[in-house]
Write a protein that holds these residues in place. Structure first.
Motif, PDB file in Angstrom:
ATOM      1  N   LYS A  74      28.177  41.529  37.947  1.00 54.70           N
ATOM      2  CA  LYS A  74      29.140  42.300  37.412  1.00 54.70           C
ATOM      3  C   LYS A  74      29.496  43.706  38.193  1.00 54.70           C
ATOM      4  O   LYS A  74      30.572  43.819  38.033  1.00 54.70           O
ATOM      5  CB  LYS A  74      28.541  42.342  35.947  1.00 54.70           C
ATOM      6  N   ILE A  75      28.545  44.263  38.462  1.00 48.42           N
ATOM      7  CA  ILE A  75      28.595  45.718  39.189  1.00 48.42           C
ATOM      8  C   ILE A  75      29.575  45.196  40.435  1.00 48.42           C
ATOM      9  O   ILE A  75      30.700  45.927  40.754  1.00 48.42           O
ATOM     10  CB  ILE A  75      27.470  46.297  39.560  1.00 48.42           C
ATOM     11  N   VAL A  76      29.297  44.249  41.286  1.00 48.74           N
ATOM     12  CA  VAL A  76      30.183  44.248  42.253  1.00 48.74           C
ATOM     13  C   VAL A  76      31.556  43.722  42.266  1.00 48.74           C
ATOM     14  O   VAL A  76      32.466  44.161  42.828  1.00 48.74           O
ATOM     15  CB  VAL A  76      29.381  43.061  43.364  1.00 48.74           C
ATOM     16  N   GLU A  77      31.684  42.781  41.233  1.00 56.51           N
ATOM     17  CA  GLU A  77      33.056  42.283  40.827  1.00 56.51           C
ATOM     18  C   GLU A  77      33.848  43.683  40.329  1.00 56.51           C
ATOM     19  O   GLU A  77      34.827  43.955  40.615  1.00 56.51           O
ATOM     20  CB  GLU A  77      32.996  41.484  39.612  1.00 56.51           C
ATOM     21  N   ARG A  78      33.230  44.450  39.535  1.00 54.83           N
ATOM     22  CA  ARG A  78      34.054  45.630  38.873  1.00 54.83           C
ATOM     23  C   ARG A  78      34.377  46.558  40.276  1.00 54.83           C
ATOM     24  O   ARG A  78      35.427  47.130  40.011  1.00 54.83           O
ATOM     25  CB  ARG A  78      33.071  46.274  37.823  1.00 54.83           C
ATOM     26  N   ALA A  79      33.097  46.671  40.959  1.00 54.77           N
ATOM     27  CA  ALA A  79      33.814  47.659  41.994  1.00 54.77           C
ATOM     28  C   ALA A  79      34.520  47.183  43.170  1.00 54.77           C
ATOM     29  O   ALA A  79      35.394  47.955  43.337  1.00 54.77           O
ATOM     30  CB  ALA A  79      32.341  47.912  42.830  1.00 54.77           C
ATOM     31  N   ALA A  80      34.801  45.953  43.401  1.00 55.68           N
ATOM     32  CA  ALA A  80      35.825  45.404  44.103  1.00 55.68           C
ATOM     33  C   ALA A  80      36.968  45.442  43.357  1.00 55.68           C
ATOM     34  O   ALA A  80      38.245  45.807  43.854  1.00 55.68           O
ATOM     35  CB  ALA A  80      35.588  43.768  44.308  1.00 55.68           C
ATOM     36  N   ALA A  81      37.288  45.282  42.121  1.00 54.82           N
ATOM     37  CA  ALA A  81      38.396  45.636  41.328  1.00 54.82           C
ATOM     38  C   ALA A  81      38.939  46.787  41.280  1.00 54.82           C
ATOM     39  O   ALA A  81      40.207  47.138  41.135  1.00 54.82           O
ATOM     40  CB  ALA A  81      38.323  44.991  39.757  1.00 54.82           C
ATOM     41  N   ARG A  82      38.119  47.847  41.651  1.00 54.05           N
ATOM     42  CA  ARG A  82      38.399  49.436  41.514  1.00 54.05           C
ATOM     43  C   ARG A  82      38.903  49.990  43.004  1.00 54.05           C
ATOM     44  O   ARG A  82      38.948  50.961  42.954  1.00 54.05           O
ATOM     45  CB  ARG A  82      37.550  50.088  40.813  1.00 54.05           C
ATOM     46  N   GLY A  91      39.626  46.795  36.260  1.00 56.66           N
ATOM     47  CA  GLY A  91      40.131  47.487  37.186  1.00 56.66           C
ATOM     48  C   GLY A  91      41.494  47.910  37.159  1.00 56.66           C
ATOM     49  O   GLY A  91      41.935  48.871  36.420  1.00 56.66           O
ATOM     50  N   PRO A  92      42.309  47.604  38.051  1.00 51.93           N
ATOM     51  CA  PRO A  92      43.790  48.147  38.328  1.00 51.93           C
ATOM     52  C   PRO A  92      44.545  47.795  36.778  1.00 51.93           C
ATOM     53  O   PRO A  92      44.335  46.824  36.196  1.00 51.93           O
ATOM     54  CB  PRO A  92      44.406  47.167  39.159  1.00 51.93           C
TER      55      PRO A  92
END
Length: 380
Positions: free
Chosen positions: A148-156, A176-177
């Protein structure tokens, strides 16, 4: 434009939806005069840099196993992402690419592309096929928090996001966006190829067909129960195309049905043409999947003039893809039974499925992608 695509696997040497999208869009853009390079693992024969159907293929890592215990390998994704930075940096310092297009999943290449792109201030377009959020709990169990952390970081990461459906775009906007910044460009199909498909001479056709990975979210067990309840009345047969972790359990369930002799588990079909041929021969395509970032088989089945029966669920884009050219129902045995009974009895959807499917032809999808890429380049 000079476009650099990033995908750890490259079609047709590895076959999957995300890499096929890059191939179909990329070959059309190359035919229109754009320079297209695909960065991936070295799954093809021959030198690490080669050309294929107008695309430049550049290997930045050797071919390797992509899965560990039926799950995508985290080690593989990290290794590929680490190897990306140097080749990108070298190319971008020479100002080769006007933009980079990164296929999201896995997520780590998004960070690598952005890091390398910063050298030449090269914009990054991301293509989001799904947004998992809570599905990480099922996929990784105790390790879900990391996913979840990696997915959210990639989205941001600063990016120009593209989603394959409105459902995926909405889910992406939650982590994210802004939703307004996300462009929806669906996945595509080759309508002409599907319309020309025929069943192999040595194969049997089925009245009802399912095609997809045999995992819990596809809910094939519900389809088996619902079909069993209507099979005899309509003298119908069911073909299940696909493989996956649910295969053995579903096979045992099928063998225990009252109408077990009317159900065939066909396994994975190596030839895509054979899958299309089965769609062309079927009357109904039924897939009560509750997690579909897009649902390419729905579009393919409509192009093959099947009546599609799918599941109505907030995590599925089925209703968005099918519209009123099929039936999207609650994923329960009773609702599936009622709908199969009606469709096998002659009920047709309000809109012609083939007409609906034509909007997803790869030519239309590639044109939409080219327009989006051009806007990104103009914006810098």
């Amino acid at each position: 434009m000079d476009i650099g695509y990033v995908s750890n696997v490259v079609y047709p040497f590895v076959k999957g939806g995300a890499e096929k999208r890059i191939h179909e869009i990329g070959t059309r853009l190359a035919a229109d005069g754009h320079d297209v390079t695909v960065y991936g693992r070295h799954f093809w024969d021959g030198p690490p840099e080669t050309t294929h159907e107008g695309l430049t293929l550049r290997a930045v890592a050797p071919g390797t196993e992509l899965y560990t215990d039926d799950r995508r390998s985290i080690t593989e994704a990290l290794d590929f992402s680490a190897r990306l930075v140097a080749p990108f940096g070298e190319r971008l310092r020479a100002a080769d690419h006007d933009l980079l297009v990164v296929s999201v999943f896995p997520y780590f290449p998004v960070f690598s592309a952005k890091l390398a792109g910063a050298v030449g201030d090269t914009p990054v377009v991301t293509t989001w096929h799904e947004v998992w959020r809570s599905y990480w709990d099922e996929y990784l169990g105790p390790l879900a928090f990391g996913g979840k952390i990696v997915e959210r970081a990639a989205a941001r990461v600063p990016q120009h996001p593209v989603a394959v459906s409105g459902v995926t775009a909405d889910r992406l906007a939650q982590i994210g966006p802004d939703r307004e910044s996300i462009t929806v460009i669906p996945n595509g199909i080759d309508v002409g190829r599907i319309e020309r498909a025929t069943l192999p001479a040595d194969a049997d056709g089925y009245d009802v067909l399912f095609a997809g990975r045999l995992i819990a979210d596809k809910n094939v067990s519900l389809l088996l129960e619902a079909f069993d309840a209507v099979a005899e009345e309509h003298d119908a047969t069911l073909g299940i195309v696909g493989d996956g972790p649910e295969r053995d359990r579903l096979r045992r369930q099928a063998e225990g049905l009252t109408n077990a002799g009317r159900v065939d588990m066909l396994g994975f079909l190596d030839e895509y043409e054979h899958v299309l041929g089965h769609m062309a021969a079927a009357r109904v395509f039924a897939s009560p999947s509750t997690r579909e970032g897009f649902g390419i088989t729905f579009a393919e089945a409509m192009a093959a003039d099947c009546t599609v029966v799918a599941a109505d669920h907030p995590d599925s884009a089925a209703d968005e893809v099918i519209g009123d050219a099929g039936f999207v129902v609650e994923p329960t045995v009773e609702r599936l039974r009622e709908t199969l009974d009606a469709v096998l009895g002659g009920r047709a959807p309000p809109r012609d499925p083939v007409e609906r499917a034509r909007q997803y032809d790869w030519d239309n999808v590639a044109s939409a992608a080219a327009e989006r890429y051009a806007r990104v380049v103009r914006q810098g």
